[in-house]
Write a protein that holds these residues in place. Structure first.
Motif, mmCIF file in Angstrom:
data_model
loop_
_atom_site.group_PDB
_atom_site.id
_atom_site.type_symbol
_atom_site.label_atom_id
_atom_site.label_comp_id
_atom_site.label_asym_id
_atom_site.label_seq_id
_atom_site.Cartn_x
_atom_site.Cartn_y
_atom_site.Cartn_z
ATOM 1 N N LEU A 102 0.840 -1.206 0.000
ATOM 2 C CA LEU A 102 0.000 0.000 0.000
ATOM 3 C C LEU A 102 0.870 1.249 0.000
ATOM 4 O O LEU A 102 1.878 1.305 0.693
ATOM 5 C CB LEU A 102 -0.886 0.008 1.242
ATOM 6 C CG LEU A 102 -2.051 -0.984 1.268
ATOM 7 C CD1 LEU A 102 -2.547 -1.167 2.695
ATOM 8 C CD2 LEU A 102 -3.179 -0.491 0.372
ATOM 9 N N VAL A 103 0.453 2.245 -0.751
ATOM 10 C CA VAL A 103 1.157 3.524 -0.759
ATOM 11 C C VAL A 103 0.489 4.419 0.289
ATOM 12 O O VAL A 103 -0.735 4.569 0.263
ATOM 13 C CB VAL A 103 1.082 4.177 -2.156
ATOM 14 C CG1 VAL A 103 1.659 5.579 -2.135
ATOM 15 C CG2 VAL A 103 1.783 3.309 -3.181
ATOM 16 N N PRO A 104 1.258 5.022 1.218
ATOM 17 C CA PRO A 104 0.647 5.889 2.230
ATOM 18 C C PRO A 104 -0.162 7.002 1.564
ATOM 19 O O PRO A 104 0.263 7.563 0.553
ATOM 20 C CB PRO A 104 1.857 6.470 2.970
ATOM 21 C CG PRO A 104 2.945 5.469 2.756
ATOM 22 C CD PRO A 104 2.707 4.878 1.401
ATOM 23 N N GLY A 105 -1.343 7.278 2.107
ATOM 24 C CA GLY A 105 -2.169 8.347 1.561
ATOM 25 C C GLY A 105 -2.941 7.972 0.309
ATOM 26 O O GLY A 105 -3.611 8.813 -0.270
ATOM 27 N N SER A 106 -2.850 6.707 -0.106
ATOM 28 C CA SER A 106 -3.540 6.314 -1.341
ATOM 29 C C SER A 106 -4.872 5.661 -1.019
ATOM 30 O O SER A 106 -5.106 5.192 0.089
ATOM 31 C CB SER A 106 -2.689 5.355 -2.147
ATOM 32 O OG SER A 106 -2.663 4.085 -1.534
ATOM 33 N N LEU A 107 -5.751 5.648 -2.023
ATOM 34 C CA LEU A 107 -7.045 5.001 -1.867
ATOM 35 C C LEU A 107 -7.145 3.795 -2.773
ATOM 36 O O LEU A 107 -6.933 3.900 -3.971
ATOM 37 C CB LEU A 107 -8.160 5.977 -2.234
ATOM 38 C CG LEU A 107 -8.987 6.361 -1.031
ATOM 39 C CD1 LEU A 107 -8.311 7.518 -0.350
ATOM 40 C CD2 LEU A 107 -10.400 6.683 -1.409
ATOM 41 N N VAL A 108 -7.471 2.660 -2.192
ATOM 42 C CA VAL A 108 -7.623 1.439 -2.966
ATOM 43 C C VAL A 108 -9.071 0.990 -2.851
ATOM 44 O O VAL A 108 -9.603 0.890 -1.752
ATOM 45 C CB VAL A 108 -6.702 0.326 -2.430
ATOM 46 C CG1 VAL A 108 -6.926 -0.967 -3.183
ATOM 47 C CG2 VAL A 108 -5.253 0.760 -2.509
ATOM 48 N N LEU A 109 -9.708 0.776 -3.997
ATOM 49 C CA LEU A 109 -11.077 0.269 -3.990
ATOM 50 C C LEU A 109 -11.026 -1.226 -4.237
ATOM 51 O O LEU A 109 -10.453 -1.682 -5.223
ATOM 52 C CB LEU A 109 -11.876 0.969 -5.095
ATOM 53 C CG LEU A 109 -13.327 0.532 -5.294
ATOM 54 C CD1 LEU A 109 -14.149 0.840 -4.069
ATOM 55 C CD2 LEU A 109 -13.919 1.236 -6.506
#
Ligand code: TYD
Ligand code: MG
Length: 451
Positions: free
Chosen positions: A88-95
């Motif tokens: 996961l990339v910090p600050g990213s949104l994954v749907l």
């Protein structure tokens, strides 16, 4: 106070109309427009662009832009990390989309558990289940799943305030359709609500550097429920696929701002949660039958080769038109392959029912599957096992409309994977035509009669 303006938004394509239509003017779908209230726009300025007058900003040359390599947050689930492009990339949104019961809550609980175990601050927000239900699931899961703090809440403002107070590094929202924003009309899960919820969470996530996994439901048709705009808003869209009754599930990247969308991971649902399947080929080949109607497809799941069994059954039908049932492959591809088989290879299914199934509940969405479907159907129609009858035959290739075989990506990786399991030679596009491939894969009719 003036009433906020009303717009009608299409749940399929996010088209906006000023009045209601039975059929969306944007995409032509029926009954997809829903009313939505907009907050009154701020007084519009009179600039030539029609927007409010802003201050000019100085563009920066790309070479001068600072781009620090961010450390990824590894979820400890290898297949998930790989599909994400390394974590996961910090600050990213994954749907994360998928139909009910597929394992979205299980996968996200396991990921948070691993992260919590690695000392990361996590938060699991659920609008679907009570804290007690979440605990019961976590008890079945390995690792530190019970260490994850949970919030059972459907009010968006409360969730945002909690995120602000707790400042987790990684947060799961299960699901985006269950959160409700009190400032907007409409029930939770409606187009306007879902968009607003996702939008506010995105803004907070960016400011506070929280990696957010948004769980989203998928409709019967396979589309992510709620507006497509959601897919534009997030950095990454993952789809969890498979059939609930079967044990195998694939996780696919449909969009990824930080990695490739070619990746896919294979999981198995067990008693203790989802288990990564690294030896999927070995299992599928081991389970493959040597009976007529069975072949092994040397498929590609992203950058990884995967051997799967494709089975066909051709049986007399009293239905008009006869049934054409496809599981795990596209129905239209089956129709195309049947037409080419009949027209160019002398294998007519005619009035018989045709069933094609990819074993294990795996879905293969690639043109390379055509040849496997064709060989399985021909083998079933003739009642002759493919290959020499002692081991399954492996194949791959796209079938063209004139009966020719077309090359597909990564032939060498597919062949190597088949060879690893003793399946050689592989029938592939070098055969030239579907007719030639049939000759190579199926013993002649005379052999069938002799048997
Ligand atoms: P779930 O993650 O709740 O699905 P989703 O959130 O996508 O709706 O899990 C779905 C199914 O998985 C459920 O029927 C129970 C089953 N399951 C197992 O078989 N083993 C397990 O360890 C867990 C936690 C769930
Ligand atoms: Mg769930």
């Amino acid at each position: 106070m003036p009433r906020p303006p009303t717009v009608f938004v299409c749940s399929a394509c996010a088209h906006e109309a000023s009045k209601w239509h039975g059929r969306c003017p944007g995409c032509g779908e029926w009954n997809t427009l829903a009313e939505e209230q907009r907050a009154p726009a701020a007084a519009r300025g009179a600039s030539p662009g029609g927007g409010s007058a802003g201050r000019a900003s100085r563009p920066v040359r790309l070479a001068d832009v600072r781009a620090d390599r961010v450390a990824r947050l590894r979820t400890g689930i290898g297949e998930l990390d790989r599909v994400l492009g390394g974590g996961l990339v910090p600050g990213s949104l994954v749907l994360l989309g998928g139909s009910p019961g597929i394992g979205k809550s299980t996968l996200t609980s396991m990921a948070l558990g691993n992260l919590a175990g690695a000392g990361r601050r996590t938060l699991y927000v659920s609008g679907e289940e009570s804290a007690a239900q979440i605990r019961l699931r976590a008890e079945r899961l390995p690792g530190a799943a019970l260490e994850v703090p949970v919030l059972a809440e459907t009010d968006l403002a409360t969730v945002l305030a909690t995120l602000e107070a707790e400042r987790p590094e990684v947060c799961v929202i299960d699901s985006v359709q269950t959160l409700h924003c009190a400032d907007l009309t409409g029930a939770a899960g409606s187009v306007g609500q879902v968009r607003e919820v996702a939008d506010r969470i995105t803004r907070l996530a960016k400011v506070r550097d929280i990696a957010v996994l948004l769980v989203g439901h998928v409709t019967k048709e396979g589309a992510l429920a709620g507006p497509r705009v959601l897919e534009h808003l997030v950095d990454c869209v993952l789809q969890f696929e498979g059939e609930r009754e079967r044990t195998y599930r694939t996780l696919r990247g449909l969009k990824n701002r930080f990695g490739s969308t070619n990746e896919a991971g294979v999981f198995e649902m067990r008693q203790g949660g989802l288990v990564e399947v690294q030896d999927a080929s070995a299992r599928f080949v081991g389970e493959a039958t040597r009976a007529p109607g069975s072949v092994v497809l040397a498929a590609m799941e992203g950058s990884r080769p995967l051997l799967v069994e494709v089975q066909a059954l051709v049986s007399p039908s009293d239905m008009v038109p006869p049934r054409r049932i496809a599981n795990g492959i596209d129905r239209n591809r089956l129709a195309l392959v049947l037409a080419v088989l009949g027209r160019h290879a002398g294998v007519g299914a005619g009035t018989a029912d045709v069933f094609v199934n990819v074993a294990g509940g795996v879905r293969v969405d690639e043109p390379g599957a055509d040849l496997a479907v064709a060989l399985a159907v021909a083998s079933a129609a003739r009642g002759v096992a493919a290959g020499d009858g002692t081991r399954p035959i492996a194949c791959f290739g796209e079938v063209g409309l004139t009966g020719e075989l077309r090359s597909v990506a990564h032939p060498e990786r597919r062949t190597a994977e088949a060879a690893k399991f003793g399946l050689a030679p592989v029938v592939g596009p070098e055969a030239g035509t579907l007719r030639a491939a049939l000759r190579a894969a199926l013993p002649g009719r005379s052999a069938a009669r002799a048997a």
